[in-house]
Design an enzyme around this catalytic site. Structure first.
Site, short mmCIF file in Angstrom:
data_model
loop_
_atom_site.label_atom_id
_atom_site.label_comp_id
_atom_site.label_asym_id
_atom_site.label_seq_id
_atom_site.Cartn_x
_atom_site.Cartn_y
_atom_site.Cartn_z
N ASN A 54 20.89 -31.99 -10.45
CA ASN A 54 19.97 -31.54 -11.51
C ASN A 54 19.84 -30.01 -11.50
O ASN A 54 20.63 -29.32 -10.89
CB ASN A 54 18.62 -32.23 -11.42
CG ASN A 54 18.09 -32.57 -12.81
OD1 ASN A 54 18.14 -31.75 -13.70
ND2 ASN A 54 17.61 -33.79 -12.98
N HIS A 90 23.71 -29.30 -11.13
CA HIS A 90 24.58 -30.17 -10.33
C HIS A 90 25.49 -29.42 -9.35
O HIS A 90 26.68 -29.71 -9.24
CB HIS A 90 25.45 -31.02 -11.26
CG HIS A 90 24.68 -32.07 -12.02
ND1 HIS A 90 23.46 -32.55 -11.62
CD2 HIS A 90 24.97 -32.75 -13.16
CE1 HIS A 90 23.04 -33.47 -12.48
NE2 HIS A 90 23.93 -33.60 -13.43
N HIS A 141 26.37 -40.02 -9.78
CA HIS A 141 26.31 -39.85 -11.23
C HIS A 141 27.14 -40.89 -12.01
O HIS A 141 27.77 -40.55 -13.01
CB HIS A 141 26.75 -38.43 -11.59
CG HIS A 141 26.12 -37.87 -12.82
ND1 HIS A 141 26.29 -38.41 -14.07
CD2 HIS A 141 25.31 -36.81 -13.00
CE1 HIS A 141 25.65 -37.69 -14.95
NE2 HIS A 141 25.02 -36.71 -14.33
N SER A 142 27.12 -42.16 -11.59
CA SER A 142 27.85 -43.16 -12.39
C SER A 142 27.17 -43.36 -13.73
O SER A 142 25.94 -43.34 -13.84
CB SER A 142 27.89 -44.51 -11.65
OG SER A 142 29.03 -44.56 -10.82
N GLU A 172 20.05 -41.53 -11.76
CA GLU A 172 20.39 -40.64 -10.65
C GLU A 172 19.16 -40.49 -9.75
O GLU A 172 18.20 -39.83 -10.13
CB GLU A 172 20.81 -39.27 -11.19
CG GLU A 172 21.91 -39.32 -12.23
CD GLU A 172 21.89 -38.12 -13.17
OE1 GLU A 172 21.80 -36.97 -12.71
OE2 GLU A 172 21.95 -38.32 -14.39
#
Ligand code: GLA
Length: 380
Positions: free
Chosen positions: A107, A133, A207-208, A344
């Site tokens: 984030n 990220h 992060h899927s 997430e």
């Protein structure tokens, strides 16, 4: 006597199968294959983890990316429920963090700046004026060391990475370990740990993009979502939290009763406009550090259910608002807007600049350790 011998033989066979971690189909285990080379010439591998029930996760040591995750629907049919590619080049060309490990800080950090122990640190800025990220080359774009790990309840892969002092602007040499376990109960368990030789900040996540109907099978707006959160962290236009922990009551952010993701997504709500849909951090109920249910998602067509359990204090719920049909994934599937959602698990965005948020500081003497489990099942 004959019965006794038969019983003994069956017992022995079961014991051998348990030790070797093979199921009746003889497929369970971890298989390693070549996945190509990075432009710098580093070898990349892809590991296929198959559990005793035939569920399968493919994970590459490039970015620790889960490229595919096959779980059963209510009839037992396996489908891949995450967005991804089947070749390294597609990942190298660029993508919005599909399936990757995110670090050092998942984030945003406002303006890419924070202070720690009186020193100001300047991070790589890669999202407008902000850091997102982990920066320009975050943990999603590095090659991890990888190897299978023997576990009793499934199949596992351990990934480790040594992040150098100063990488993307962060202080401290950081040793990171991420263990993915595909359990025999169809759970994808992710355990993160890290140590540092200098005080630093850290916020690792995964992060899927999920689509429980199957990757590429339309948008996720009809999935029903329960989010165990009474509050969320509203943001400014650049998705930086204002510092407020706002009640979800009477807002489109209330998922305390399971609600279709798309039911309120286009309402004229300022927060939804800032995020172009949901792209917000929820403050999970219950005590951080203890494993508790964060979310449950249900897809009626296939009966698939996914629960997210975590020790983390927050969870970013993102509805794939920036997908726009320019990426083509596995089996030629085109990823249009909202074809996947992310949950997430994390600390709140911009915590290093928000003294009232739970701390993301990792001390030189400390150890970072968090666990998140994505549990798959079906409703009949
Ligand atoms: C996160 C962010 C989003 C977006 C995606 C990747 O979820 O919060 O704003 O950047 O990653 O596209």
């Amino acid at each position: 006597m004959k019965l006794k011998i038969n019983l003994l033989l069956t017992f022995l066979l079961c014991a051998i199968m348990l030790v070797l971690n093979v199921d009746a189909l003889g497929q369970a285990g971890v298989q390693k294959k070549d996945f190509g080379k990075t432009p710098e010439g580093q070898n990349v591998e892809i590991y296929t983890l198959t559990n005793s029930r035939g569920a399968e996760a493919k994970i590459t040591n490039y970015g620790g990316i889960v490229t595919s995750l096959k779980v059963p629907d209510r009839t037992g049919h396996l489908s891949d429920v995450v967005l991804g590619f089947d070749n390294l080049d597609a990942y190298l060309k660029g993508h919005p963090y599909f399936g990757a490990i995110i670090g050092r800080y998942g984030n945003r950090i406002a303006k890419g700046r924070f202070s720690l122990n009186g020193a100001e640190y300047k991070l790589a800025v890669n999202n407008g004026a902000n850091h997102l990220h982990g920066g320009i080359k975050g943990f999603d774009k590095v090659v991890w060391n990888a190897g299978p790990l023997k576990v009793a309840n499934g199949v596992a892969l351990v990934l480790t990475y040594q992040s150098k002092d100063g990488e993307e602007g962060y202080p401290g040499n950081l040793s990171v370990k991420v263990t993915y376990t595909l359990t025999n109960r169809n759970e994808l368990k992710i355990e993160y740990s890290a140590t540092t030789d200098k005080d630093t900040v850290i916020n690792l996540t995964h992060h899927s993009y999920f689509n429980l109907a199957g990757q590429g099978e339309g948008d996720i707006l009809k999935h029903s979502l329960f989010l165990n959160a009474n509050r969320f962290t509203p943001t400014d236009e650049g998705s930086i939290p204002t510092g407020e922990l706002r009640s979800v009551r009477k807002t489109p952010f209330d998922f305390l009763q399971a609600t279709e993701i798309g039911a309120r997504i286009n309402q004229p709500d300022q927060q939804l406009q800032f995020g172009k849909g949901y792209d917000h951090n929820f403050v999970l109920n219950g005590k951080m550090g203890t494993m508790r249910l964060g979310a449950r998602v249900y897809e009626a067509g296939t009966g698939r259910v996914m629960e997210v359990w975590t020790t983390e204090p927050g969870m970013q719920f993102y509805t794939g608002n920036f997908l726009d049909g320019t990426l083509t994934g596995i089996d030629g599937k085109v990823y249009q807007q909202r074809y996947g959602f992310c949950l997430e698990t994390q600390h709140y965005p911009d915590s290093p600049n928000q003294p009232k948020f739970p701390s993301t500081v990792l001390r030189k003497v400390g150890r970072y350790h968090t666990v998140t489990v994505y549990k798959f099942s079906v409703r009949r």
